[in-house]
Design a protein around this motif. Structure first.
Motif, short mmCIF file in Angstrom:
data_model
loop_
_atom_site.label_atom_id
_atom_site.label_comp_id
_atom_site.label_asym_id
_atom_site.label_seq_id
_atom_site.Cartn_x
_atom_site.Cartn_y
_atom_site.Cartn_z
N LEU B 123 -6.30 0.32 0.07
CA LEU B 123 -6.83 0.53 -1.28
C LEU B 123 -7.62 -0.72 -1.63
N ILE B 124 -8.82 -0.53 -2.15
CA ILE B 124 -9.66 -1.68 -2.50
C ILE B 124 -9.85 -1.74 -4.01
N GLY B 125 -9.63 -2.92 -4.56
CA GLY B 125 -9.81 -3.13 -5.99
C GLY B 125 -8.57 -2.80 -6.80
N ALA B 126 -8.55 -3.32 -8.03
CA ALA B 126 -7.43 -3.05 -8.92
C ALA B 126 -7.36 -1.54 -9.20
N GLN B 127 -6.18 -1.00 -9.09
CA GLN B 127 -6.00 0.45 -9.25
C GLN B 127 -4.85 0.72 -10.21
N PRO B 128 -4.93 1.85 -10.92
CA PRO B 128 -3.79 2.22 -11.77
C PRO B 128 -2.60 2.64 -10.92
N PHE B 129 -1.45 2.61 -11.52
CA PHE B 129 -0.22 2.94 -10.80
C PHE B 129 -0.30 4.31 -10.14
N GLU B 130 -0.93 5.27 -10.81
CA GLU B 130 -0.98 6.63 -10.28
C GLU B 130 -1.69 6.69 -8.91
N VAL B 131 -2.63 5.80 -8.71
CA VAL B 131 -3.33 5.77 -7.41
C VAL B 131 -2.37 5.29 -6.32
N PHE B 132 -1.60 4.27 -6.65
CA PHE B 132 -0.60 3.79 -5.69
C PHE B 132 0.41 4.90 -5.40
#
Lengths: 107, 143
Positions: B123-132
């Motif tokens: 995963l690249i870049g800051a992501q919201p929790f839902e993406v994780f």
């Protein structure tokens, strides 16, 4: 004749229990506890007059009448920190099925 | 990764399902070196992850000024042993360590930040929790 309602499980349980007495909470005297591994014997463990006269005596090796399993505490993974073989800091369960490596700068 | 990190810890780390590893990326010269060394000085006192959070919470203020003084002040504010922490920073005690850690990401081919490797998925870049969650949950379900 009106049908007799069947007793519920709670009613059965209550009806078969002996009435509580003042000595029900007394702990068997040490004379009945031969060792901590002895099989609990309900007959031996029955309260007696002698026991009732010493209700505060708590032998340390008293067998437990209703042994309960000691719950295993959950590991506190949020406080389990360490280092990987690469000298990186980790947090959590080293045997977890998922590993997330966060490549970040504090800037 | 401050944004989603709290939720990841509470949802997956706390119950032992996920191991979180922090890999430094030294992309901003001496300021990166000082902040990462400060995190290792905190680790010397058994408080790496706590200071790691403090650094992310304050990272917007690290661009200007005396970065070493900022690290010392943050440690003092958080109740660290400041004599030990300040000595650690003054001696640049963990310079070699953080440079060695940075080589891990170089060998992994990581150039930017933040980047997240989740059992090989990137995963690249800051992501919201839902993406994780969308990446982690299927891996847990496949166990």
């Amino acid at each position: 004749m009106a049908p007799v309602p069947e007793p519920t499980l709670t009613e059965i349980a209550v009806s078969t229990l002996p009435p509580p007495t003042a000595t029900d909470t007394a702990v068997p005297s040490s004379s009945t506890a031969t060792s901590s591994t002895a099989t609990p014997d309900l007959a031996e463990a029955a309260p007696t007059e002698a026991i009732a006269s010493e209700p505060t005596a708590l032998p340390t090796d008293t067998p437990t009448l209703e042994p309960t399993a000691t719950p295993t505490p959950e590991p506190d993974w949020l406080n389990n920190a360490g280092r990987t073989a690469e000298n990186l800091m980790y947090l959590g369960n080293p045997n977890a099925s998922v590993t997330l490596v966060d490549f970040s700068d504090f800037m | 990764m401050l944004g989603a990190e709290h939720s990841i810890k509470e949802t997956y780390v706390k119950n032992g399902q996920l191991l979180l590893i922090f890999a430094p990326v030294l992309n901003h010269g001496d300021r990166s070196l000082q902040t990462h060394q400060a995190s290792e000085c905190a680790a010397d006192q058994g408080r790496f992850w706590e200071f790691h959070n403090i650094l992310f919470e304050n990272q917007d203020s690290f661009w200007f000024g005396d970065i070493q003084a900022m690290m010392k002040q943050l440690a003092a504010d958080a109740g660290f042993d400041t004599v030990e922490f300040n000595a650690c920073m003054n001696e640049q005690r963990h310079l070699d360590l953080v440079q060695e850690q940075d080589q891990f990401r170089v060998k992994a081919g990581i150039r930017g930040q933040p980047v997240f490797n989740i059992n090989g998925d990137i995963l690249i870049g800051a992501q919201p929790f839902e993406v994780f969650q969308g990446v982690i949950d299927p891996k847990l379900a496949a166990e």
